[in-house]
Design an enzyme around this catalytic site. Structure first.
Site, mmCIF file in Angstrom:
data_model
loop_
_atom_site.group_PDB
_atom_site.id
_atom_site.type_symbol
_atom_site.label_atom_id
_atom_site.label_comp_id
_atom_site.label_asym_id
_atom_site.label_seq_id
_atom_site.Cartn_x
_atom_site.Cartn_y
_atom_site.Cartn_z
ATOM 1 N N ASP A 2 54.261 42.706 32.585
ATOM 2 C CA ASP A 2 55.207 43.221 33.566
ATOM 3 C C ASP A 2 55.172 42.345 34.823
ATOM 4 O O ASP A 2 56.199 41.893 35.338
ATOM 5 C CB ASP A 2 54.793 44.669 33.904
ATOM 6 C CG ASP A 2 55.897 45.437 34.611
ATOM 7 O OD1 ASP A 2 56.962 44.856 34.846
ATOM 8 O OD2 ASP A 2 55.675 46.627 34.926
ATOM 9 N N ASP A 32 57.941 39.041 36.128
ATOM 10 C CA ASP A 32 58.653 39.062 37.420
ATOM 11 C C ASP A 32 58.366 37.776 38.190
ATOM 12 O O ASP A 32 59.247 37.207 38.831
ATOM 13 C CB ASP A 32 58.209 40.265 38.276
ATOM 14 C CG ASP A 32 59.096 41.493 38.051
ATOM 15 O OD1 ASP A 32 59.625 41.620 36.925
ATOM 16 O OD2 ASP A 32 59.239 42.309 38.976
ATOM 17 N N TYR A 42 49.805 51.806 30.890
ATOM 18 C CA TYR A 42 50.978 52.621 31.187
ATOM 19 C C TYR A 42 51.003 53.897 30.343
ATOM 20 O O TYR A 42 51.748 54.833 30.641
ATOM 21 C CB TYR A 42 52.275 51.832 30.952
ATOM 22 C CG TYR A 42 52.549 50.751 31.984
ATOM 23 C CD1 TYR A 42 51.581 50.367 32.894
ATOM 24 C CD2 TYR A 42 53.772 50.114 32.043
ATOM 25 C CE1 TYR A 42 51.818 49.379 33.827
ATOM 26 C CE2 TYR A 42 54.025 49.113 32.983
ATOM 27 C CZ TYR A 42 53.036 48.758 33.866
ATOM 28 O OH TYR A 42 53.272 47.775 34.794
ATOM 29 N N ASP A 92 44.539 35.859 36.214
ATOM 30 C CA ASP A 92 44.609 35.355 37.593
ATOM 31 C C ASP A 92 44.934 33.863 37.589
ATOM 32 O O ASP A 92 45.743 33.374 38.388
ATOM 33 C CB ASP A 92 43.332 35.669 38.389
ATOM 34 C CG ASP A 92 42.062 35.552 37.557
ATOM 35 O OD1 ASP A 92 42.149 35.306 36.332
ATOM 36 O OD2 ASP A 92 40.962 35.689 38.120
ATOM 37 N N LYS A 108 42.035 39.293 30.691
ATOM 38 C CA LYS A 108 40.980 39.269 31.715
ATOM 39 C C LYS A 108 39.668 39.513 30.971
ATOM 40 O O LYS A 108 38.922 40.466 31.260
ATOM 41 C CB LYS A 108 41.289 40.351 32.774
ATOM 42 C CG LYS A 108 40.441 40.294 34.011
ATOM 43 C CD LYS A 108 40.729 39.107 34.914
ATOM 44 C CE LYS A 108 39.765 39.085 36.084
ATOM 45 N NZ LYS A 108 39.784 37.798 36.817
#
Ligand code: NAD
Length: 376
Positions: free
Chosen positions: A252, A256, A149, A228, A196
């Site tokens: 993030d 959610d 970001y 994942d 990852k």
């Protein structure tokens, strides 16, 4: 205690839910004899409209001068065509960065009265649960001021190719992971670093830092999981997680996903913390529900204010050091849910007869239960 709280309602449902969080804090002040001064500031689209900038200078300065920041949400279709550095969301990203709020704590807990709002079957919840009941209680720790970001981004080839960069320093990872190890030590003693690392070099550095820190926390069991797999494990065995620590982007998305298991994205609070406060109260922090400005329901008294109210509880605990007051807010929320009241987003799941309540009524009920606790 006297405390000054910056109030940044923002856009869409932000002003609606922060008004209810403020009611909860006023009720706390009344019951426990504190004096909270609220100083309102503009941010996001509201600030763009008024002053042409998503983060005006006086907002930044005002936040820096306060003990804590209570934030709503920013953004909306009206501002979608703004240049990237003028979008409302940039105001929030810049504020977090400027205040040095690198650790984002997102507790995701399935409250007992909301069991019916969680889409998972009992068997899936019970199989992984820490106490064999159909529940989960995890803390997602998201790094907030680094990663993709904030990395360099741009366009090449006449705009026909684009890039964003994920980049982390040892120091950025270390300070986030220290918060994560400390949090795990104070909970059930399990820390899962999500990354990852089979593909990304930055993820391999996360693993190195975690392993370097591990010997300093003998009471914490450290594990690693690919993101994942984690996305899948959250849906098949959420109770296995105690503390998850991860990067800005992965945190993030995963939080959610976890919010959907708690019944609604409107339920989840968050705290964004920086270094220890110099004022000796607690940490400088910004507190906000994890949801966005929800333009589809703004202005209709439909927003669930519980994420914002529970964020106010985190403010009391982490920035003002008021643990008993924070617990009073949390038990008022639980009590109102146990009494069967449901905001619009949760009412569809409730059986047999939910007591529907709009944003304001939910806030009034909770403030009332804070002022008059059970047994009074
Ligand atoms: P959103 O979280 O605003 O909404 C997603 C869905 O959840 C919508 O259907 C909405 O009605 C519902 N919802 C959200 N909060 C709710 C609540 N408290 N009660 C009941 N229902 C709720 O996400 P989005 O639609 O992707 O984004 C809308 C705007 O918000 C965009 O401009 C986005 O950039 C911005 N945004 C801001 C923040 C922030 O300020 N921290 C975070 C995410 C998105």
């Amino acid at each position: 205690m006297d405390a000054v709280i910056a109030l940044l309602p923002g856009d869409g449902i932000g002003p609606e839910v922060t008004a209810e969080a403020r009611k909860a804090l006023d009720a706390v002040a009344g019951r426990f004899g504190h004096a909270f001064e609220f100083r309102p500031y503009l941010i996001g689209g509201a600030a763009l409209d008024a002053q042409g900038l998503p983060l005006p200078r006086e907002t930044l300065k005002g936040c820096g001068d306060c003990d804590a920041v209570l934030f709503g949400a920013v953004g909306g279709p009206r501002w979608d065509k703004e240049a990237p550095d003028k979008r409302p969301e940039r105001g929030l990203l810049s504020l977090r960065k400027a205040l040095g709020l690198y650790a984002n704590l997102r507790p995701a807990t399935l409250l007992k009265p909301l069991r019916e709002a969680c889409p998972l079957k009992d068997a899936l919840l019970e199989a992984s649960s820490f106490d064999a009941s159909p529940t989960f209680d995890m803390l997602i720790l998201r790094e907030l001021t680094g990663g993709i970001y904030f990395g360099s981004r741009g366009r090449k080839d006449d705009g026909r190719s684009a890039y964003d960069t994920e980049s982390y320093s040892y120091r950025e990872i270390e300070r986030l992971l220290r918060v994560a190890f400390d949090a795990a030590a104070g909970r059930r003693g399990k820390l899962c670093v999500v990354d990852k690392a089979n593909v990304l070099e930055s993820s391999r550095l996360w693993r190195e830092v975690a392993k370097d820190l591990e010997p300093g926390y003998p009471g914490v069991k450290l594990d690693f999981m690919y993101v994942d797999n984690c996305a899948m494990q959250l849906l098949r065995a959420p109770g296995q997680f105690d503390v998850i620590a991860t990067s800005n982007l992965f945190g993030d998305i995963l939080s959610d996903e976890a919010s959907a298991l708690t019944g609604s994205i409107g339920m989840l609070p968050s705290a964004s913390l920086g270094e220890e406060s110099l004022k000796g109260l607690g940490r400088m922090g910004l507190y906000e529900p994890i949801h966005g400005s929800a333009p589809d329901i703004a202005g209709q008294d439909k927003a669930n204010p519980l994420g914002a109210i529970l964020s106010a509880a985190m403010l009391l605990r982490y920035s003002l050091g008021l643990a008993e007051e924070a617990a009073a807010v949390e038990s008022a929320v639980l009590r109102v849910l146990e009494e069967g009241y449901r905001s619009v987003d949760l009412a569809t799941f409730a059986t047999p007869h939910p007591r529907r309540a709009g944003t304001r009524k939910m806030g009034n009920l909770i403030a009332g239960r804070i002022s008059r606790p059970a047994g009074d």
